[in-house]
Design an enzyme around this catalytic site. Structure first.
Site, PDB file in Angstrom:
ATOM      1  N   HIS A  18       0.899  -9.509   4.537  1.00 31.52           N
ATOM      2  CA  HIS A  18      -0.241  -8.584   4.507  1.00 31.52           C
ATOM      3  C   HIS A  18      -0.841  -8.590   3.097  1.00 31.52           C
ATOM      4  CE1 HIS A  18      -2.183  -4.835   6.405  1.00 31.52           C
ATOM      5  NE2 HIS A  18      -2.746  -4.959   5.211  1.00 31.52           N
ATOM      6  N   GLN A  32       0.806  -1.217   0.000  1.00 27.46           N
ATOM      7  CA  GLN A  32       0.000   0.000   0.000  1.00 27.46           C
ATOM      8  C   GLN A  32       0.845   1.276   0.000  1.00 27.46           C
ATOM      9  OE1 GLN A  32      -2.703  -2.031   3.156  1.00 27.46           O
ATOM     10  NE2 GLN A  32      -4.006  -0.511   2.189  1.00 27.46           N
ATOM     11  N   ASN A  47      -1.963 -10.960   8.289  1.00 29.84           N
ATOM     12  CA  ASN A  47      -2.935  -9.902   8.500  1.00 29.84           C
ATOM     13  C   ASN A  47      -4.330 -10.332   8.026  1.00 29.84           C
ATOM     14  OD1 ASN A  47      -3.663  -6.900   8.864  1.00 29.84           O
ATOM     15  ND2 ASN A  47      -4.336  -7.332   6.769  1.00 29.84           N
ATOM     16  N   GLU A  48      -5.321 -10.158   8.859  1.00 25.94           N
ATOM     17  CA  GLU A  48      -6.727 -10.419   8.524  1.00 25.94           C
ATOM     18  C   GLU A  48      -6.912 -11.712   7.732  1.00 25.94           C
ATOM     19  OE1 GLU A  48      -8.266  -6.876   6.633  1.00 25.94           O
ATOM     20  OE2 GLU A  48      -8.321  -5.763   8.510  1.00 25.94           O
TER      21      GLU A  48
HETATM   22  O1  IFM Z   1      -6.279  -0.930   3.958  1.00 28.88           O
HETATM   23  C1  IFM Z   1      -6.824  -1.993   4.677  1.00 28.88           C
HETATM   24  C2  IFM Z   1      -5.722  -2.841   5.274  1.00 28.88           C
HETATM   25  O2  IFM Z   1      -4.816  -3.300   4.313  1.00 28.88           O
HETATM   26  C3  IFM Z   1      -6.319  -4.048   5.980  1.00 28.88           C
HETATM   27  N1  IFM Z   1      -7.354  -3.664   6.904  1.00 28.88           N
HETATM   28  C4  IFM Z   1      -8.376  -2.742   6.436  1.00 28.88           C
HETATM   29  C5  IFM Z   1      -7.725  -1.525   5.794  1.00 28.88           C
HETATM   30  C6  IFM Z   1      -8.798  -0.540   5.319  1.00 28.88           C
HETATM   31  O3  IFM Z   1      -9.630  -1.135   4.379  1.00 28.88           O
END
Ligand code: IFM
Length: 389
Positions: free
Chosen positions: A112, A18, A155-156
């Site tokens: 991520h 990002q 991540n997530e």
């Molecule tokens: O930008 C994302 C991030 O990469 C992961 N969690 C949610 C954020 C906002 O959508």
């Protein structure tokens, strides 16, 4: 004023793809090149943080923050299967050293959302070599993580299991469209990958190791309580339960969503929705940390690894974050063991196919890469200095 416990971590978060720019060798870059017809924007140079990480971290350190969360980019570290780049590993090592020199606690995410294209080509998490491949990569990551205290493996995983289960649009603007559910098979593989990598990372680094779970503060609509329980398990609790074995759990919270008879429903259109189209719900963070504590148990510390709002109105960002922090403070007052707050995000970064939803405490000119701190950066730095909101 409400104070936070001594040693509470105050920081902001980013993720490699990002902010870095030119991650030419991962699945997201590849998707961006072919998906323009569907309105998907490209990451391109992103914010050039691959070269400007020192400047980025100084923005935090100068204002009194004490932590910075960032991620390693697998496709740079392992550009071809089994071929590891010492230079890429050294780069991330320099980031860790820089954080330390500036007085920031590095919180490092190993994975991520992005995968090397060779991993994607083999079927990503449904490839039968996926867990071994992730383990091999995590072992290499250990060579630079020796003195890091906080490591997030994945991540997530619950969102990743949705996006890789054929609902990639989920990460392109709305995390949970109608009836979204993680692909169960992918979810199980991610759990297996975490369960082998976490003990290894813990043993070789001495860090607290956990993963970060997207919490959606789900609510049942009247008469749909049974469906709600089923959906909440499949989308969140299955992943939170894994954290019972860990040293901490990362909570990521932005908003709340209802569950109806058929499952989760999108946010209704409303004037005060955020730039993501999400409901404005700063209270979601309080619901999320309490729910996480209830599922994971009182002994596993919680780190808020993401919370924030996509808005072009910085006063709204401050209002949202104030209310979210008051929720955290109240939860701590009721015995929830929250150890820190990492705002998403430090920078107005690439929101997975879109540049418009601005989550940053800092704006960035994408031509010159000049960083322009917003008032919210100073404000949150002041909160960090006082350790109180
Ligand atoms: O930008 C994302 C991030 O990469 C992961 N969690 C949610 C954020 C906002 O959508």
């Amino acid at each position: 004023m409400t104070s936070f416990p001594e040693g509470f971590l105050w920081g902001a978060a980013t993720a490699a793809h990002q902010v870095e720019g030119n991650n030419l060798n991962n699945d997201w870059w590849r998707l961006e090149q072919v998906a323009a017809d569907y309105g998907v924007q490209a990451s391109g140079d992103a914010l050039d943080s691959y070269h400007r990480y020192h400047e980025d971290m100084r923005l935090l350190a100068d204002r009194g923050f004490t932590a910075y969360r960032f991620s390693l980019e697998w496709s740079r570290i392992e550009p071809l299967p089994g071929q590891f780049s010492r230079a890429a590993l050294d780069h991330y090592r320099r980031m860790i050293d820089t954080a330390r020199e500036l007085g920031l606690e590095p919180v490092v995410t190993v994975h991520h959302f992005t995968h090397p294209v060779w991993f994607d080509d083999r079927g990503a998490w449904l490839w039968d070599g996926a867990v071994d491949a992730f383990m091999r990569y995590a072992e290499q990551a250990c060579t630079i993580l020796g003195d890091v205290h906080w490591i997030i493996t994945i991540n997530e995983p619950n969102v990743l299991a949705i996006t890789h289960g054929g609902q990639r649009q989920v990460a392109l603007g709305n995390p949970y469209p109608r009836n979204a559910l993680p692909d169960q098979e992918i979810g199980d593989v991610l759990i297996a990958a975490h369960r082998v990598a976490a003990p290894m990372l813990r043993q070789r680094t001495g860090a607290r190791v956990g993963w970060s779970v997207a919490n959606q503060a789900l609510t049942a609509t009247p008469g749909n309580e049974e469906k709600f329980t089923e959906v909440q398990y499949l989308i969140e609790d299955k992943y939170l339960q894994v954290s019972r074995e860990d040293d901490f759990v990362g909570v990521q919270s932005y908003t709340s969503q209802p569950v109806e008879a058929d499952g989760i429903v999108p946010h209704p259109v409303a004037d005060d929705n955020t730039l993501m189209g999400w409901a404005y719900r700063p209270d979601a963070l309080g619901i999320a940390v309490r729910h996480t504590r209830d599922v994971v148990g009182p002994d596993v510390p919680i780190l808020v690894t993401e919370n924030g709002i996509a808005t072009d109105d910085d006063e709204r960002r401050i209002a949202y974050t104030t209310a979210a922090l008051e929720e955290v403070a109240a939860a701590i007052g009721q015995g929830v063991n929250v150890r820190g707050y990492l705002h998403w995000s430090l920078l107005d970064n690439f929101e997975w196919g879109h540049w418009a939803p601005t989550f940053g405490l800092v704006a960035v000119n994408r031509e010159t890469f000049a960083r322009h701190p917003k008032p919210s950066l100073d404000w949150l730095g002041e909160v960090a200095r006082r350790n109180a909101v």
